[in-house]
Motif scaffolding. Structure first.
Motif, PDB file in Angstrom:
ATOM      1  N   GLU A 782     109.579-114.485  -0.279  1.00 54.65           N
ATOM      2  CA  GLU A 782     110.475-113.779   0.677  1.00 54.65           C
ATOM      3  C   GLU A 782     111.949-113.445   0.325  1.00 54.65           C
ATOM      4  O   GLU A 782     112.537-112.707   0.607  1.00 54.65           O
ATOM      5  CB  GLU A 782     110.698-114.622   2.202  1.00 54.65           C
ATOM      6  N   LEU A 783     112.045-114.077  -1.033  1.00 60.89           N
ATOM      7  CA  LEU A 783     113.458-113.824  -1.626  1.00 60.89           C
ATOM      8  C   LEU A 783     113.397-113.278  -2.915  1.00 60.89           C
ATOM      9  O   LEU A 783     112.326-113.292  -3.595  1.00 60.89           O
ATOM     10  CB  LEU A 783     114.248-115.415  -1.836  1.00 60.89           C
ATOM     11  N   ASP A 784     114.247-112.444  -3.267  1.00 58.56           N
ATOM     12  CA  ASP A 784     114.548-111.912  -4.372  1.00 58.56           C
ATOM     13  C   ASP A 784     114.446-112.854  -5.535  1.00 58.56           C
ATOM     14  O   ASP A 784     115.313-113.716  -5.513  1.00 58.56           O
ATOM     15  CB  ASP A 784     115.805-111.003  -4.679  1.00 58.56           C
ATOM     16  N   ARG A 785     113.918-113.061  -6.591  1.00 56.82           N
ATOM     17  CA  ARG A 785     113.587-113.791  -7.657  1.00 56.82           C
ATOM     18  C   ARG A 785     113.654-113.227  -8.994  1.00 56.82           C
ATOM     19  O   ARG A 785     113.076-111.986  -9.231  1.00 56.82           O
ATOM     20  CB  ARG A 785     112.805-114.958  -7.700  1.00 56.82           C
ATOM     21  N   PRO A 786     114.072-113.556 -10.096  1.00 56.10           N
ATOM     22  CA  PRO A 786     114.006-112.902 -11.267  1.00 56.10           C
ATOM     23  C   PRO A 786     112.463-113.010 -11.730  1.00 56.10           C
ATOM     24  O   PRO A 786     111.690-113.805 -11.446  1.00 56.10           O
ATOM     25  CB  PRO A 786     114.791-114.167 -12.548  1.00 56.10           C
ATOM     26  N   VAL A 787     112.305-112.099 -12.501  1.00 55.14           N
ATOM     27  CA  VAL A 787     110.675-111.810 -12.844  1.00 55.14           C
ATOM     28  C   VAL A 787     110.253-113.175 -13.481  1.00 55.14           C
ATOM     29  O   VAL A 787     109.231-113.440 -13.211  1.00 55.14           O
ATOM     30  CB  VAL A 787     110.967-110.555 -14.151  1.00 55.14           C
ATOM     31  N   ARG A 788     111.007-113.515 -14.584  1.00 57.32           N
ATOM     32  CA  ARG A 788     110.688-114.721 -14.961  1.00 57.32           C
ATOM     33  C   ARG A 788     112.086-115.658 -15.460  1.00 57.32           C
ATOM     34  O   ARG A 788     113.015-114.806 -15.948  1.00 57.32           O
ATOM     35  CB  ARG A 788     109.594-114.669 -16.193  1.00 57.32           C
ATOM     36  N   THR A 789     111.691-116.877 -15.322  1.00 54.17           N
ATOM     37  CA  THR A 789     112.795-117.811 -16.105  1.00 54.17           C
ATOM     38  C   THR A 789     112.207-118.767 -17.357  1.00 54.17           C
ATOM     39  O   THR A 789     111.191-119.379 -17.104  1.00 54.17           O
ATOM     40  CB  THR A 789     113.475-118.499 -14.975  1.00 54.17           C
ATOM     41  N   LEU A 790     113.031-119.193 -18.266  1.00 60.25           N
ATOM     42  CA  LEU A 790     112.663-120.126 -19.070  1.00 60.25           C
ATOM     43  C   LEU A 790     112.632-121.522 -18.217  1.00 60.25           C
ATOM     44  O   LEU A 790     113.463-121.969 -17.609  1.00 60.25           O
ATOM     45  CB  LEU A 790     113.811-120.438 -20.091  1.00 60.25           C
ATOM     46  N   ALA A 791     111.444-122.252 -18.342  1.00 56.45           N
ATOM     47  CA  ALA A 791     111.045-123.208 -17.147  1.00 56.45           C
ATOM     48  C   ALA A 791     110.882-124.508 -18.373  1.00 56.45           C
ATOM     49  O   ALA A 791     111.210-125.602 -17.922  1.00 56.45           O
ATOM     50  CB  ALA A 791     109.797-122.938 -16.545  1.00 56.45           C
ATOM     51  N   GLY A 792     110.769-124.361 -19.637  1.00 55.42           N
ATOM     52  CA  GLY A 792     110.569-125.466 -20.473  1.00 55.42           C
ATOM     53  C   GLY A 792     110.393-125.010 -21.699  1.00 55.42           C
ATOM     54  O   GLY A 792     109.966-124.003 -22.181  1.00 55.42           O
ATOM     55  N   PHE A 793     110.605-126.003 -22.952  1.00 59.18           N
ATOM     56  CA  PHE A 793     110.010-125.686 -24.249  1.00 59.18           C
ATOM     57  C   PHE A 793     110.042-126.927 -25.014  1.00 59.18           C
ATOM     58  O   PHE A 793     110.358-127.944 -24.740  1.00 59.18           O
ATOM     59  CB  PHE A 793     111.265-124.873 -24.774  1.00 59.18           C
ATOM     60  N   ALA A 794     109.322-126.724 -26.297  1.00 53.40           N
ATOM     61  CA  ALA A 794     109.340-128.062 -27.066  1.00 53.40           C
ATOM     62  C   ALA A 794     109.202-127.345 -28.547  1.00 53.40           C
ATOM     63  O   ALA A 794     108.704-126.398 -28.780  1.00 53.40           O
ATOM     64  CB  ALA A 794     107.866-128.854 -26.821  1.00 53.40           C
ATOM     65  N   VAL A 795     109.589-128.388 -29.335  1.00 56.73           N
ATOM     66  CA  VAL A 795     109.579-127.900 -30.814  1.00 56.73           C
ATOM     67  C   VAL A 795     108.539-128.779 -31.524  1.00 56.73           C
ATOM     68  O   VAL A 795     108.241-130.029 -31.291  1.00 56.73           O
ATOM     69  CB  VAL A 795     110.980-128.330 -31.462  1.00 56.73           C
ATOM     70  N   VAL A 796     107.627-128.134 -32.302  1.00 56.61           N
ATOM     71  CA  VAL A 796     106.491-128.680 -32.893  1.00 56.61           C
ATOM     72  C   VAL A 796     106.565-128.311 -34.418  1.00 56.61           C
ATOM     73  O   VAL A 796     107.198-127.197 -34.663  1.00 56.61           O
ATOM     74  CB  VAL A 796     105.368-128.243 -32.267  1.00 56.61           C
ATOM     75  N   LYS A 797     105.904-129.081 -35.320  1.00 50.53           N
ATOM     76  CA  LYS A 797     105.789-128.575 -36.672  1.00 50.53           C
ATOM     77  C   LYS A 797     104.373-128.713 -36.934  1.00 50.53           C
ATOM     78  O   LYS A 797     103.714-129.529 -36.347  1.00 50.53           O
ATOM     79  CB  LYS A 797     106.687-129.676 -37.513  1.00 50.53           C
ATOM     80  N   ALA A 798     103.795-127.803 -37.997  1.00 54.61           N
ATOM     81  CA  ALA A 798     102.479-128.054 -38.481  1.00 54.61           C
ATOM     82  C   ALA A 798     102.436-127.549 -39.956  1.00 54.61           C
ATOM     83  O   ALA A 798     103.289-126.462 -40.256  1.00 54.61           O
ATOM     84  CB  ALA A 798     101.800-127.017 -37.457  1.00 54.61           C
ATOM     85  N   GLY A 799     101.579-128.078 -40.430  1.00 49.93           N
ATOM     86  CA  GLY A 799     101.299-127.250 -42.134  1.00 49.93           C
ATOM     87  C   GLY A 799     100.317-126.096 -41.606  1.00 49.93           C
ATOM     88  O   GLY A 799     100.067-125.771 -40.771  1.00 49.93           O
ATOM     89  N   PRO A 800     100.266-125.528 -42.867  1.00 45.88           N
ATOM     90  CA  PRO A 800      99.457-124.317 -43.001  1.00 45.88           C
ATOM     91  C   PRO A 800      98.104-124.424 -42.282  1.00 45.88           C
ATOM     92  O   PRO A 800      97.375-125.570 -42.764  1.00 45.88           O
ATOM     93  CB  PRO A 800      99.199-123.731 -44.362  1.00 45.88           C
TER      94      PRO A 800
END
Ligand code: BGC
Length: 852
Positions: A782-800
């Motif tokens: 019922e209320l105007d809201r942004p199309v999308r918002t950043l909700a969470g994130f994480a940093v990962v590392k990986a080899g080839p």
């Protein structure tokens, strides 16, 4: 707006520690209590031996620890600016930087670091954009939380600032930010709320600006609803609210509004006036007691109150910066570099025999933003030095400015200035008392007399004199700028003057750091050189209230030299004959600083022309942007490899060399949107109208506005290629959200959703990925809201070829809206989409959850 009635509800000190501190406070008389609530000087709070209270020392933040100006040898460590650190999206790294700042603070005898900031990058022209983390509240909160934890884990207090909605500099103490309630809660208060919930900063700084939230309109330092109802009441903040420097202007309003400490001191609107207000019943004494308790609590936490639990390391830690500190600063600066584009796959640089290093910022890197954040440093590594150190000795490195990007001539160089008394080279200053008697003299080798205060206490006027030698024929430009009353003359002819004797308002008036200049051109004919001219200045010492007495004079001289077109042509010739060209363009101290906002988004000088010409000359060109805030890059799509290099701090050169030689992955992701065209920017300026900065765009800050308008920026929020490619395999939600209404302060971890995202490094090098998760609310809400918002994130590392899983936590708050009618948070029911990917516009996997 009438002042709200005084009430003392937030003086109820629930915790035992409060009761104990309160007992101590009550043993003092009113004058003694009130004395503790205003700075003893510019940077410290007074001691009170009767309480075992030692002085608490504060210092800026947030690029390092400036210190209180007493150390003769400026050994300060200078980190990359916060927006660069934000580009790592790495809370742990922010925590390491916080811990490094804590060690710096201890070394310099500082107990409270005036950092981090939790304001948002509402407009790209904001003068302090480089100091803010991001245009996104969640990313801002996470990074600020890291710094607070790092600091306070070592018993140095953070001072979270500037509370709240102080997102621009123009007229900064006079404007009020007008924000609707929902936007205030969901966007501008959100990072403060989250940092307070998750890291419990021990102090907070109120903003210069004011706030009109539709209910109460008042300066931030007097805003009862903001400070007492929300911050101390709802959120349970138990430390002191400290005024931004010289922003407290009233006695009763600030005291009732919720301010606890007036800085700087010893003057200010409290003192005797507050004692009197208490005696007359206009301010309850219990409220004063609460303020003192908060100060004591802060002192105890940093080890400055006898009987406190925290260790008192204080001045005992005197070690100098170590190589570990340099390594951390280098890692942050390298890792934060954002690969905007690498069409030519130039990274890391293939075997090269010669490099042409080009650009105004290649010659003079812009390492840190200006203003209160400025940290003097002894060791800085420029781009040329860093590259030279990293490249094999047989690689040729040539350096070319390609045109000056600064509007102002450089300061007079002492090597071309002779003392009129024949005592050597430099500019001679005579210090005169009120009667005109000379009471001191000094000779300095520079035209930079900005904020100069090393004169005898009785000095009233200062005369500067030199014989400037114009060594070569051609056009010389002399320019002078000064704060306060002055007269500048060249060969006796007046060039610049001001007759009114006046002080300087350090907060509103940037004339001390950026004085208006007046100049004169002198043409030296062939055969006339060298020509001597007499430069004289008569300056009256200015009084900058709590900031001391100084002169602030800039004496500048531009010698004849090649035109920008000539310099560009020379750079192009060098680029043509080199294996690779590295062009470093960017802003500088005339552009990005506290104290003013920018007027546009263009790169200064002829830098656009320079880039186009070099790229046309050599297809193997890497362009690096050395700037904190967005600038337009109209040539971006013609550039083979384009990096955003930030304001990288003292290790700039080593960090860039690490990136170019492949030692460190440039793994940064944009913490803000880079516009392609100025006309697309949602909040294009920050000028108040009739004293009001209207946050008309509401919830639609940064990428939220771009998404809503369906506009394509040059590079979106979250973008950064790193040096590998990634595939997103799966997105799984592990915990259903709590349904129904929620209210009260955020509880940090524990609520919300846990997700896992499986990714595979599909490239050929070990790499680091920032797995980003965005939330799209129900379309039929019922209320105007942004199309999308950043909700969470994480940093990962990986080899080839390696597969890895990112654990991402999403706070309940990310799903919620603030309901202004009910004055509470709630989670609208419906189907929410969760999307994960490499940026806000590169989303690879979707899942849905239903809130019932
Ligand atoms: C700035 C603050 C800073 C304070 C002390 C003010 O001008 O807004 O961020 O901490 O000065 O230097």
């Amino acid at each position: 707006m009438t002042s709200p009635a005084p009430h003392v509800q937030d003086t109820e000190l629930a915790a035992e520690d409060g009761a104990d501190l309160l007992r101590r406070v009550r043993a003092l008389d009113l004058e003694a209590k009130v004395r503790l609530l205003t700075g003893g000087d510019l940077w410290s709070l007074p001691a009170e031996p009767a309480l075992g209270l030692r002085s608490v020392v504060m210092s800026d933040g947030p690029q390092g620890v400036r210190g209180t100006g007493e150390e003769a040898d400026p050994t300060g460590l200078l980190a990359a600016a916060p927006s660069a650190l934000a580009a790592t999206w790495d809370r742990d790294l922010a925590e390491h930087v916080g811990a490094l700042f804590a060690a710096e603070a201890r070394r310099k005898g500082v107990h409270v670091l005036l950092a981090p900031l939790a304001n948002l990058q509402r407009t790209p022209v904001a003068g302090r954009h480089f100091e803010y983390w991001s245009e996104d509240p969640q990313l801002t909160a996470v990074m600020a939380t890291g710094v607070v934890r790092g600091l306070q884990g070592a018993n140095v207090a953070a001072c979270l600032k500037h509370f709240v909605a102080n997102e621009s500099e123009t007229d900064r103490t006079r404007y009020r930010s007008k924000i609707d309630e929902r936007t205030l809660r969901e966007v501008y208060l959100a990072p403060f709320e989250q940092v307070i919930a998750e890291a419990r900063p021990w102090s907070i700084m109120s903003a210069y600006s004011g706030l009109d939230d539709g209910v109460e309109s008042a300066p931030a330092a007097e805003h009862h609803r903001l400070l007492r109802s929300i911050l101390k009441g709802e959120w349970g903040f138990d430390g002191p609210v400290i005024s931004d420097w010289a922003s407290a202007r009233t006695t009763v309003e600030t005291a009732l509004g919720g301010l606890d400490v007036v800085m700087p001191g010893p003057d200010g609107p409290w003192g005797d006036l507050l004692v009197q207000a208490v005696r007359e019943g206009r301010v309850p004494e219990a409220l004063v007691d609460d303020k003192v308790v908060r100060v004591l609590r802060l002192a105890r936490r940093v080890g400055q109150l006898a009987g406190g639990a925290a260790p008192d390391e204080g001045a005992a830690v005197t070690a100098r910066p170590s190589s570990n500190s340099y390594a951390l600063l280098r890692q942050v600066a390298a890792q934060s570099v954002v690969v905007l584009r690498d069409e030519a796959k130039l990274l890391p640089l293939p075997n090269v025999r010669s490099i042409a290093l080009i650009g105004p910022n290649a010659v003079r890197p812009y390492l840190q933003g200006g203003g209160s954040a400025y940290v003097p440093t002894a060791r800085t590594v420029g781009y040329e030095e860093g590259l030279r150190a990293a490249l094999p000795a047989d690689v040729t490195l040539s350096v070319h400015r390609g045109g000056d990007a600064r509007m102002l001539p450089p300061f007079i160089d002492g090597a071309y200035a002779e003392d009129p008394h024949g005592d050597g080279l430099g500019i001679r200053a005579d210090f005169l008392d009120k009667d005109g008697t000379r009471i001191g003299t000094v000779l300095r080798p520079t035209g930079d007399w900005g904020g100069f205060e090393a004169f005898p206490a009785d000095t009233h006027r200062v005369t500067l004199r030199t014989r400037l030698v114009l060594t070569e024929p051609g056009l010389h430009r002399l320019e002078f700028g000064c704060a306060g009353r002055h007269r500048f003359a060249v060969d006796g002819i007046l060039v610049s003057y001001e007759d009114a004797e006046r002080g300087v308002d350090m907060v509103l008036d940037s004339s001390h750091s950026r004085p208006r200049t007046h100049g004169v051109d002198i043409t030296v004919e062939e055969g006339q050189a060298p020509l001597q001219v007499r430069v004289t200045a008569d300056l009256t010492v200015v009084d900058a209230a709590g900031y001391g007495r100084f002169i602030s004079a800039h004496l500048r001289h531009r010698r004849p030299g090649p035109s920008a077109a000539d310099e560009i042509a020379e750079a192009v010739r060098a680029a043509e004959s080199a294996d690779v060209a590295v062009v470093i363009v960017g802003t500088n101290e005339e552009v990005e600083s506290e104290g003013w906002d920018r007027t546009g988004l263009q790169l200064p000088g002829h830098q656009d022309e320079l880039v186009r010409a070099v790229v046309a000359a050599n297809p193997r060109t890497v362009v690096v942007v050395n700037a904190g805030a967005p600038v337009l890059l109209p040539w971006a799509e013609q550039v083979p490899t384009l990096l955003w290099g930030w304001l990288p701090g003292q290790e700039a050169g080593h960090a860039l060399a690490d990136v170019l030689t492949g030692r460190t992955e440039p793994a940064g992701r944009l913490p803000w949107t880079l516009p392609a065209r100025a006309e697309d920017v949602p909040a294009p300026h920050a000028r108040p109208t009739n004293g009001v900065v209207a946050y008309q765009e509401g919830l639609y800050i940064g990428y939220r506005a771009w998404d809503r308008a369906g506009l394509r920026p040059a590079y979106p929020f979250g973008h950064g290629l790193g040096w590998s490619t990634w595939s997103y395999e799966s997105l799984v939600v592990h915990q259903a959200p709590v349904s129904g209404e929620l209210s009260g302060p955020a509880t940090g971890a524990g609520d919300g959703l846990n997700l896992t995202v499986e990714v595979v490094n599909t490239g050929s090098r070990p790499a680091r990925e920032v797995v980003q998760v965005y939330l799209e609310p129900p379309a039929d809400g019922e209320l105007d809201r942004p199309v999308r918002t950043l909700a969470g994130f994480a940093v990962v590392k990986a080899g080839p070829g390696e597969r890895t899983t990112a654990d991402v936590h999403i706070r309940q708050r990310a799903l919620q809206i603030w309901d202004p009618q009910a004055s509470q948070w709630r989670t609208p029911p419906g189907r929410y989409r969760l999307l994960t990917g490499r940026s806000s516009r590169d989303l690879r996997r979707i899942t849905e959850i239903t809130v019932t």
